[in-house]
Design an enzyme around this catalytic site. Structure first.
Site, PDB file in Angstrom:
ATOM      1  N   CYS A   1      32.581  38.902  39.143  1.00 48.78           N
ATOM      2  CA  CYS A   1      33.743  39.889  38.816  1.00 48.78           C
ATOM      3  C   CYS A   1      35.061  39.214  39.633  1.00 48.78           C
ATOM      4  O   CYS A   1      34.983  39.715  40.770  1.00 48.78           O
ATOM      5  CB  CYS A   1      33.511  41.102  39.004  1.00 48.78           C
ATOM      6  SG  CYS A   1      34.717  42.429  38.889  1.00 48.78           S
TER       7      CYS A   1
ATOM      8  N   CYS B   1      36.973  42.099  41.155  1.00 46.28           N
ATOM      9  CA  CYS B   1      36.512  42.767  42.183  1.00 46.28           C
ATOM     10  C   CYS B   1      36.470  41.954  43.593  1.00 46.28           C
ATOM     11  O   CYS B   1      36.960  42.722  44.594  1.00 46.28           O
ATOM     12  CB  CYS B   1      34.920  42.944  42.034  1.00 46.28           C
ATOM     13  SG  CYS B   1      34.496  43.656  40.401  1.00 46.28           S
ATOM     14  N   ASP B   2      36.317  40.651  43.743  1.00 48.41           N
ATOM     15  CA  ASP B   2      36.033  40.020  44.732  1.00 48.41           C
ATOM     16  C   ASP B   2      36.701  39.052  44.941  1.00 48.41           C
ATOM     17  O   ASP B   2      36.708  38.432  46.130  1.00 48.41           O
ATOM     18  CB  ASP B   2      34.615  39.371  44.477  1.00 48.41           C
ATOM     19  CG  ASP B   2      33.502  40.400  44.443  1.00 48.41           C
ATOM     20  OD1 ASP B   2      33.473  41.337  44.840  1.00 48.41           O
ATOM     21  OD2 ASP B   2      32.451  40.249  43.712  1.00 48.41           O
TER      22      ASP B   2
END
Ligand code: NAP
Length: 316
Positions: free
Chosen positions: A133, A136-137
């Site tokens: 992701c 997300c990261d």
């Protein structure tokens, strides 16, 4: 018999539970035997969920959602559902321990699973350089050299997004042609931080505690070479978890559960679906949570109507 059974313990399942429980419907939620909390359990810091300006760890966010659902009377069962029967007015689900549970409505929120490459080190280094992701990261890869695996729209989107942070992004694709739409391809080709590695697959991931590199194997002649990277994003597709409902609920062409318009109504009255299992595009915690709300409200309306039409059945 229950009024509502919820299958799934991601943001969609727990948000549906919060709403249903606050409506006094005492939901029974099957949280799965091992994968409680859904995909967010694989994420480290969540910085884009509204209300947490300092960010929150994925597992903590899920724990809080569960606490909130339980506070209002949700019963959480740590077991998988292995079979569903939606054929009658009373829906039946079978849990992993063999017990059968009945309900007037079911909210199906089993999520989707990121496809994995299938390497042992992929799981070991998940959260330590291996991610599924970018939104997300990606932030954790400032000024790093990283790679994205895949040739579809997701891979192009992730690679392009990741150039905001990383100095260099390799796109590793197993063929010499991309599957992605032309516009997404062009955006990636035009980005000078992106370099394509064609006809290659990742055959090994290296690093003790963090990703340090990968071995690439040519899909043309099988030759291998090393590539030093600090992050590996796997974007090779996503599979909605629909195996229990094949032939029981209508699916879309993309393989997600078909719902009516913006509602959560599936092809079977009394069965509602929410979250990633219905969503081929957005797949965010907040959109899943929102669709859990929709499902709880739809189920509540269905039960209210049932009470008028069939008070005997509704009196559980
Ligand atoms: P996808 O279209 O199924 O593409 C998956 C890619 O990964 C393909 O290039 C495939 O290679 C490769 N792949 C699959 N298994 C692999 C493996 N084991 N090892 C190495 N490579 C592998 O999946 P997606 O990109 O996640 O897209 C899913 C859907 O969401 C699509 O409909 C897409 O259009 C949509 N989407 C849209 C947007 C957007 O418009 N903004 C963004 C993201 C996704 P091959 O090409 O060789 O099959």
């Amino acid at each position: 018999m229950q009024q509502i059974i919820i299958i799934g313990s991601g943001p969609a399942g727990f948000t549906a539970a919060i709403y249903a429980a606050r409506a006094g419907l005492k939901p029974l939620l099957f949280a799965s035997a091992i994968g409680i909390g859904g995909e967010l359990m694989n994420t480290t810091e969540v910085e884009n969920f509204p209300g947490f300006p300092e960010g929150i760890q994925g597992p903590e966010l899920m724990q809080r959602m569960q606490e909130q659902a339980e506070k209002f009377g949700t019963e959480v069962v740590y077991d998988d559902i292995t079979e569903v029967d939606f054929s009658g007015d009373v829906k039946r689900v079978t849990a992993g321990d063999g017990s059968v549970h009945e309900a007037l409505t079911v909210i199906y929120a089993t999520g989707s699973a990121y496809r994995k490459i299938g390497l042992a080190d992929e799981d070991r280094l998940s959260g330590h350089g291996v991610s599924w992701c970018a939104t997300c990261d990606g932030f954790f890869f400032r000024e790093k050299t990283i790679a994205v695996v895949g040739g579809g729209d997701s891979a192009m989107e992730e690679a392009t997004f990741l150039t905001r942070f990383a100095d260099k992004v390799y796109v590793i694709h197993r063929r010499s042609e991309l599957k992605a739409s032309k516009i997404m391809q062009q955006r990636a080709f035009d980005n000078e931080k992106i370099e394509f590695v064609w006809d290659s697959e990742v055959s090994a991931i290296h690093g003790e505690s963090e990703v340090e590199g990968v071995t690439l194997r040519s899909t043309v002649d099988g030759s291998e070479r090393e590539l030093a990277i600090q992050g590996l994003f796997v974007a090779i597709g996503n599979d909605p978890r629909t195996h229990l409902v094949h032939g029981k609920l209508d699916l879309t062409e993309e393989g997600t559960i078909a719902v009516e318009g913006r509602s959560s109504k599936t092809s079977v009255p009394g069965v509602f679906a929410a979250g990633d299992v219905t969503d081929p595009h957005y797949r965010q915690a907040i959109t899943a949570a929102a669709s859990g709300t929709v499902a709880a409200l739809d189920a509540e309306a269905f039960l209210a109507l049932l009470e008028q039409k069939n008070p005997e059945l509704a009196a559980v």
